[in-house]
Structure formats: structure tokens, C-alpha cells
Design an enzyme around this catalytic site. Sequence first.
Site, mmCIF file in Angstrom:
data_model
loop_
_atom_site.group_PDB
_atom_site.id
_atom_site.type_symbol
_atom_site.label_atom_id
_atom_site.label_comp_id
_atom_site.label_asym_id
_atom_site.label_seq_id
_atom_site.Cartn_x
_atom_site.Cartn_y
_atom_site.Cartn_z
ATOM 1 N N ASP A 67 0.672 -1.258 0.037
ATOM 2 C CA ASP A 67 0.101 0.025 -0.093
ATOM 3 C C ASP A 67 1.006 1.109 0.072
ATOM 4 O OD1 ASP A 67 0.846 -0.466 2.544
ATOM 5 O OD2 ASP A 67 -1.283 -1.071 3.211
ATOM 6 N N ASN A 136 -7.624 -3.252 14.412
ATOM 7 C CA ASN A 136 -8.922 -3.588 13.939
ATOM 8 C C ASN A 136 -9.150 -4.718 12.930
ATOM 9 O OD1 ASN A 136 -8.167 -2.627 11.467
ATOM 10 N ND2 ASN A 136 -9.390 -0.657 11.227
ATOM 11 N N HIS A 138 -7.276 -5.139 10.131
ATOM 12 C CA HIS A 138 -7.174 -5.119 8.682
ATOM 13 C C HIS A 138 -5.618 -5.659 8.252
ATOM 14 C CE1 HIS A 138 -5.012 -0.926 9.532
ATOM 15 N NE2 HIS A 138 -3.908 -1.834 9.316
ATOM 16 N N GLU A 143 -9.809 -2.053 5.520
ATOM 17 C CA GLU A 143 -10.571 -1.968 6.432
ATOM 18 C C GLU A 143 -11.866 -2.884 6.773
ATOM 19 O OE1 GLU A 143 -8.614 -0.585 8.580
ATOM 20 O OE2 GLU A 143 -8.418 1.629 8.076
HETATM 21 C C1 F6R Z 1 1.393 -1.786 6.118
HETATM 22 C C2 F6R Z 1 0.163 -2.333 6.045
HETATM 23 C C3 F6R Z 1 -0.671 -2.339 7.499
HETATM 24 C C4 F6R Z 1 0.270 -2.739 8.625
HETATM 25 C C5 F6R Z 1 -0.970 -2.778 9.983
HETATM 26 C C6 F6R Z 1 -0.057 -2.913 11.514
HETATM 27 O O1 F6R Z 1 1.982 -1.721 4.952
HETATM 28 O O2 F6R Z 1 -0.359 -2.863 5.151
HETATM 29 O O3 F6R Z 1 -1.714 -3.265 7.407
HETATM 30 O O4 F6R Z 1 0.874 -3.868 8.390
HETATM 31 O O5 F6R Z 1 -1.492 -1.349 10.110
HETATM 32 O O6 F6R Z 1 0.856 -1.807 11.516
HETATM 33 P P1 F6R Z 1 2.122 -1.878 12.574
HETATM 34 O O7 F6R Z 1 2.983 -2.857 11.925
HETATM 35 O O8 F6R Z 1 2.434 -0.468 12.811
HETATM 36 O O9 F6R Z 1 1.417 -2.329 13.878
#
Ligand code: F6R
Length: 261
Positions: A67, A136, A138, A143
Site C-alpha cells: 500500500d 482492527n 485490517h 478496513e
Molecule cells: C502496512 C500495512 C498495514 C500494517 C498494519 C500494522 O503496509 O499494510 O496493514 O501492517 O497497520 O501496522 P503496525 O505494524 O505499525 O502495527
Amino acid sequence: MEILIRESPEAGCLLGARIIAGLVRRKPDAVLGLATGRTPLRLYGELVRLHREEGLDFSRVTTFNLDEYVGLAPDHPQSYRRFMDESLFGPAGFDPARTFVPNGVAADLQAECRLYERRIAAAGGIDLQLLGLGRNGHIGFNEPTGSLSSRTWIKILSEQTRRDNGALFGVAEEVPRHAITMGVGTILDARRCLLLAFGPAKVRAVELMVEGAVSALCPGSALQLHPRTTVVLDENSAAGLHHTDHYRWVDAHKLDWQRSD
Ligand code: F6R
């Protein structure tokens, strides 16, 4: 799902790095799907060490990131392109021409999404997709309540996600409201998925993803339908699971060829 519980995030990241390094040694032109965020940082640090100290060669590896924020140019300090260049691609000797991150400032964002899907297909698909897990539930920026068969598209970030990522921006208000993300369907097409989730903040999401019903309320639960997903947890993130004895039993009784690392 293969559930591997390790004593710490450090141990989990080293295991993840061993899995990726093993793939790159077996297949030097592997196609990796990569994630940003706090979770994989130590894993990337270990890949950099393996490159510098043991000569692990990433120069023929192709990568696709999950992303990118809409509106952030590649050189923006908080862009995911910049994060990847600084934490992995540069120090581990990747060929910049083989690293792909969605372009969040493309003139035609919808065309950019379609192009990203075509590029993944042209590379032969993703051999291993690395994932983190949002508080959450995702994966990527898919989401809760979004389609479980979605393809790369522009998604609206939840308030929770913007708050969670706000620390890196200094002010949550500055976190963009939109992102380009691989869809859940794109992620499920990868030949192997490797998801890491550590710490107490991920307890509920891990519980829903691993032991809950497959549901768009927890996009990570779609991985239950994937034929080869490895989930690496630490003791904190695994604290809400009800079947940890079984996961540890399976982990301890694998035949050599069944072991992930
Ligand atoms: C990042 C992504 C997100 C993160 C998720 C966890 O490229 O796609 O899904 O993997 O938000 O984020 P952290 O590792 O910062 O807890």
C-alpha cells in the site's frame, strides 16, 4: 493456518527473516509482497544483516508493497516508498527497478491500481506476501466490512487506523484519509502468506483472525481460506487465543520438511 508463537517480537522477526531468506536462497528471482509499519522493521534489519554479513543477494528479487498513502509523493518523509527505500531496499542491495510501491500521486489513481495488478501478474504472481495486522483486523489497508475478494484499489482509512499511524506523522490530522492498497483478493492470490503480529494491542484482532469466523468484520480472517499462511505471534499477541496448547503441540511435532524455518 500455521500458528507459531515465539517468546518475543525479536524472536518472531528473526523467524520471519529466516523464512524469507530461505526462499530467496532457493529462488534468487523470487517475487516478494512486502509490508510497512512498525511490525516488520526488525525483520528488515535482519535481512539487511544477512545481506551485509552473509552475502544474501536480493539483486534479482522483485517486490510489490501492499500500500501507499494517496497524496504522498515518493520522496515524502512519511511515504511508504521512502520507508522501504530507507529500511530495506537501499541497505539490502535491492535493484530499484524491481521494487514496486503504488504511486500515491498518480494523475489517474484508478489506472494506477489496474496497472499495479497487471504488473503483479506480469511478474508471475507473488511467491510470499509479508503482512502485518491492524488493531482492527485490517490487512494492507483493507478496513473492516470491505470486500474479501477486492483487488488493488483506493480505500478510505478508518479513524482508528489514522490514529494508530498518527504517531509517525506527529499529528493524526495529517495522516491522509485515503490509500491505494492491494485488495484482500490480491493478497489471497499470493502463493504463501506470512503474517506477523506482536504486542497486547493486537490480542483481539489475532483472536478474531485465527479463531473467529471468516468475516469482513476482520479482513485478516480471510487468510483462513488461504492454502498456505504462516502466522507468527509473540506471547502477548497470542494471549487471547483458546487453542494455544494445540498450536504449540503441532509446532513441536512437525516433520523436518514441514518446518517453516
Ligand atoms: C502496512 C500495512 C498495514 C500494517 C498494519 C500494522 O503496509 O499494510 O496493514 O501492517 O497497520 O501496522 P503496525 O505494524 O505499525 O502495527
